[in-house]
Write a protein that holds these residues in place. Structure first.
Motif, PDB file in Angstrom:
ATOM      1  N   VAL A 114      -3.151  -7.477  -2.329  1.00 57.12           N
ATOM      2  CA  VAL A 114      -2.888  -6.048  -2.195  1.00 57.12           C
ATOM      3  C   VAL A 114      -3.922  -5.210  -2.949  1.00 57.12           C
ATOM      4  O   VAL A 114      -4.127  -4.036  -2.661  1.00 57.12           O
ATOM      5  CB  VAL A 114      -1.449  -5.721  -2.677  1.00 57.12           C
ATOM      6  CG1 VAL A 114      -1.332  -5.783  -4.194  1.00 57.12           C
ATOM      7  CG2 VAL A 114      -0.986  -4.364  -2.151  1.00 57.12           C
ATOM      8  N   TYR A 130       0.836  -1.202   0.000  1.00 56.07           N
ATOM      9  CA  TYR A 130       0.000   0.000   0.000  1.00 56.07           C
ATOM     10  C   TYR A 130       0.875   1.257   0.000  1.00 56.07           C
ATOM     11  O   TYR A 130       0.584   2.232  -0.698  1.00 56.07           O
ATOM     12  CB  TYR A 130      -0.924   0.009   1.219  1.00 56.07           C
ATOM     13  CG  TYR A 130      -1.716  -1.272   1.390  1.00 56.07           C
ATOM     14  CD1 TYR A 130      -2.502  -1.776   0.352  1.00 56.07           C
ATOM     15  CD2 TYR A 130      -1.668  -1.980   2.582  1.00 56.07           C
ATOM     16  CE1 TYR A 130      -3.226  -2.945   0.512  1.00 56.07           C
ATOM     17  CE2 TYR A 130      -2.389  -3.160   2.747  1.00 56.07           C
ATOM     18  CZ  TYR A 130      -3.159  -3.637   1.710  1.00 56.07           C
ATOM     19  OH  TYR A 130      -3.866  -4.792   1.863  1.00 56.07           O
ATOM     20  N   ASP A 188      -7.867  -4.270  -4.200  1.00 55.28           N
ATOM     21  CA  ASP A 188      -9.193  -4.217  -3.569  1.00 55.28           C
ATOM     22  C   ASP A 188     -10.147  -5.234  -4.207  1.00 55.28           C
ATOM     23  O   ASP A 188     -11.135  -4.877  -4.840  1.00 55.28           O
ATOM     24  CB  ASP A 188      -9.757  -2.799  -3.675  1.00 55.28           C
ATOM     25  CG  ASP A 188     -11.149  -2.656  -3.060  1.00 55.28           C
ATOM     26  OD1 ASP A 188     -11.517  -3.522  -2.236  1.00 55.28           O
ATOM     27  OD2 ASP A 188     -11.862  -1.701  -3.406  1.00 55.28           O
ATOM     28  N   ILE A 218      -5.666   4.241  -2.519  1.00 48.83           N
ATOM     29  CA  ILE A 218      -5.889   3.044  -1.700  1.00 48.83           C
ATOM     30  C   ILE A 218      -7.267   3.147  -1.065  1.00 48.83           C
ATOM     31  O   ILE A 218      -7.582   4.148  -0.417  1.00 48.83           O
ATOM     32  CB  ILE A 218      -4.829   2.921  -0.577  1.00 48.83           C
ATOM     33  CG1 ILE A 218      -3.415   2.900  -1.156  1.00 48.83           C
ATOM     34  CG2 ILE A 218      -5.090   1.665   0.271  1.00 48.83           C
ATOM     35  CD1 ILE A 218      -3.116   1.704  -2.009  1.00 48.83           C
ATOM     36  N   THR A 220      -8.540  -0.232   4.151  1.00 47.66           N
ATOM     37  CA  THR A 220      -8.373  -1.658   4.429  1.00 47.66           C
ATOM     38  C   THR A 220      -9.027  -2.020   5.756  1.00 47.66           C
ATOM     39  O   THR A 220      -9.161  -1.188   6.651  1.00 47.66           O
ATOM     40  CB  THR A 220      -6.889  -2.042   4.469  1.00 47.66           C
ATOM     41  OG1 THR A 220      -6.230  -1.270   5.478  1.00 47.66           O
ATOM     42  CG2 THR A 220      -6.225  -1.800   3.123  1.00 47.66           C
ATOM     43  N   ARG A 227       0.996   4.231  -2.886  1.00 44.87           N
ATOM     44  CA  ARG A 227       0.892   5.662  -2.597  1.00 44.87           C
ATOM     45  C   ARG A 227       2.103   6.429  -3.129  1.00 44.87           C
ATOM     46  O   ARG A 227       1.988   7.556  -3.621  1.00 44.87           O
ATOM     47  CB  ARG A 227       0.757   5.882  -1.089  1.00 44.87           C
ATOM     48  CG  ARG A 227      -0.574   5.411  -0.505  1.00 44.87           C
ATOM     49  CD  ARG A 227      -0.706   5.840   0.952  1.00 44.87           C
ATOM     50  NE  ARG A 227      -1.913   5.268   1.553  1.00 44.87           N
ATOM     51  CZ  ARG A 227      -1.933   4.153   2.284  1.00 44.87           C
ATOM     52  NH1 ARG A 227      -0.801   3.485   2.509  1.00 44.87           N
ATOM     53  NH2 ARG A 227      -3.057   3.703   2.784  1.00 44.87           N
ATOM     54  N   GLY A 270      -7.766  -2.039  -0.323  1.00 45.83           N
ATOM     55  CA  GLY A 270      -6.462  -2.109  -0.969  1.00 45.83           C
ATOM     56  C   GLY A 270      -6.383  -1.192  -2.172  1.00 45.83           C
ATOM     57  O   GLY A 270      -7.130  -0.214  -2.280  1.00 45.83           O
ATOM     58  N   VAL A 271      -5.473  -1.505  -3.085  1.00 44.25           N
ATOM     59  CA  VAL A 271      -5.260  -0.659  -4.258  1.00 44.25           C
ATOM     60  C   VAL A 271      -6.559  -0.556  -5.052  1.00 44.25           C
ATOM     61  O   VAL A 271      -7.152  -1.569  -5.433  1.00 44.25           O
ATOM     62  CB  VAL A 271      -4.133  -1.217  -5.146  1.00 44.25           C
ATOM     63  CG1 VAL A 271      -3.979  -0.372  -6.416  1.00 44.25           C
ATOM     64  CG2 VAL A 271      -2.821  -1.252  -4.372  1.00 44.25           C
TER      65      VAL A 271
END
Length: 387
Positions: free
Chosen positions: A361, A174, A363, A184, A187, A178, A336-337
């Motif tokens: 990692v 994450y 989403d 992001i 989470t 960024r 997540g991403v």
């Protein structure tokens, strides 16, 4: 020492191993950079050590994401049948449990070993015990570790989520997203036991280990599977499933006897009392749980009207958990991403050419029962085919 490759993959978990193997098959010179001292630590602890490696019924509807359409492409292009074919190619014995879940007969080591072999036989170089100090992008990506420096035009982030920190989970993926300007989505722990308020814990948690088949619901979703009472609250497949959809402060509703008219047996008796009520519930629930629950929900009388209210409570037992057991007990990380940042066909960033995110990692969060591994295989494969 400086190493040059066609692609750098961060993380030798399920998604990273699959991506590396598929890219290696295409002749790409791949470096798999892993912080731990071996591959697939989460694979090895999954499914009670037998790795629930896929689900034969896996569909996009088995996933939660801010964009529910995002997983469709990868899941369609790399299916459970594709992974099963790989397992069978390596002569790994497996079996199907309930609801399409496939497990190794022997050990999760079989799956980790298979993927490691696929990487090695396709020329992938794996670098263990590699703690990353810095990542930059100039004309290409530069990854600096304590021991070496790696250069490549392509970087794949397969570092997983925050669940199970004791085996090495961190927020690294994450933070890296960024760094490169990707959004992001918040989470949270998913597929995780729920903690009850102190009053309910005092009422029920002395029954730790008792389980029953129930339907658990939120306003958004329902699941019919086993529920397990723990020393702090509730777990078991039904609770783990609903936890992904539960928001703090909201109640959950539990149907303790799905599809059954429990009070019909009480109505048919000449005498209606607590003993008759307990006998009726014990037909569908473990004896100790039935007795405890009815003691706490005894009707004020045994008239038809009061039995109707008891029937409603049996099918709509409402509890408001205080929290989850957190990332320590969570099987996966939701959020997540942001998928809007990625191509659903290749998993490549729309902002940064050559930067890919795959696996947990991202989403995309699957239901319990092998779906999260299928997402790892599918997202890893489609990225590997694109490097």
């Amino acid at each position: 020492m400086i190493h040059g490759f066609d692609a750098l993959i961060l993380g030798a978990g399920a998604a990273g191993l699959m991506c590396a193997a598929e890219a290696g098959k295409r002749g790409r010179r791949v470096a798999l950079i892993e912080r731990a001292n071996r591959v697939g630590k989460k694979i090895l602890v999954s499914g009670g050590g037998r790795c629930n490696f896929t689900n034969v019924h896996c569909q996009p509807g088995n996933f939660i994401s801010t964009n529910p359409h995002f997983p469709k492409s990868a899941l369609a292009r790399y299916t459970p049948s594709d992974f099963i074919a790989l397992v069978e190619k390596h002569h790994i014995p497996y079996h199907e449990k309930t609801l399409g879940q496939l497990f190794c007969d022997r050990s999760a080591n079989d799956i980790a070993g298979m993927l490691e072999f696929e990487c090695q036989s396709n020329g992938v170089k794996t670098f263990f015990n590699s703690r990353i100090l810095e990542i930059q992008r100039t004309t290409e990506f530069v990854v600096r570790t304590e021991m070496a420096e790696f250069h490549a035009p392509v970087l794949v982030v397969a570092t997983g989520g925050l669940s199970i920190p004791k085996i090495g989970a961190t927020a690294f993926g994450y933070d890296l997203a960024r760094q490169f300007g990707l959004k992001i989505n918040q989470t949270r722990p998913a597929l995780v036991p729920l903690v009850l308020a102190s009053t309910e814990r005092n009422h029920y948690c002395s029954l730790t280990g008792v389980s029953a088949e129930v339907v658990v619901s939120t306003d958004h979703r329902s699941f019919r599977e086993k529920m397990l009472i723990t020393h702090r609250g509730l777990s078991g497949p039904a609770i783990l499933q609903i936890s992904t959809y539960w928001n703090k402060g909201e109640p959950i509703r539990i149907d303790l006897a799905p599809g059954v008219n429990v009070t019909a047996a009480i109505r048919s008796e000449k005498a209606r009392n607590i003993a008759v009520g307990q006998a009726a519930l014990q037909r569908f629930l473990p004896k100790r749980f039935a007795t405890r629950w009815l003691d706490l929900h005894s009707p004020s009388g045994w008239t038809d009207k009061e039995l109707a209210e008891l029937e409603r409570q049996v099918h709509e037992w409402e509890l408001t958990p205080t929290e989850t057991e957190g990332y320590e007990k969570a099987e996966v990380t939701a959020g997540g991403v942001d998928t809007d940042e990625l191509s659903s066909k290749t998993m490549e960033s729309r902002k940064v050419a050559g930067l890919f995110f795959i696996g947990e990692v991202v989403d995309v969060t699957g239901h319990l029962g092998g779906h999260n591994f299928q997402w790892a295989w599918a997202s890893g494969a489609v990225a590997g085919w694109s490097l």
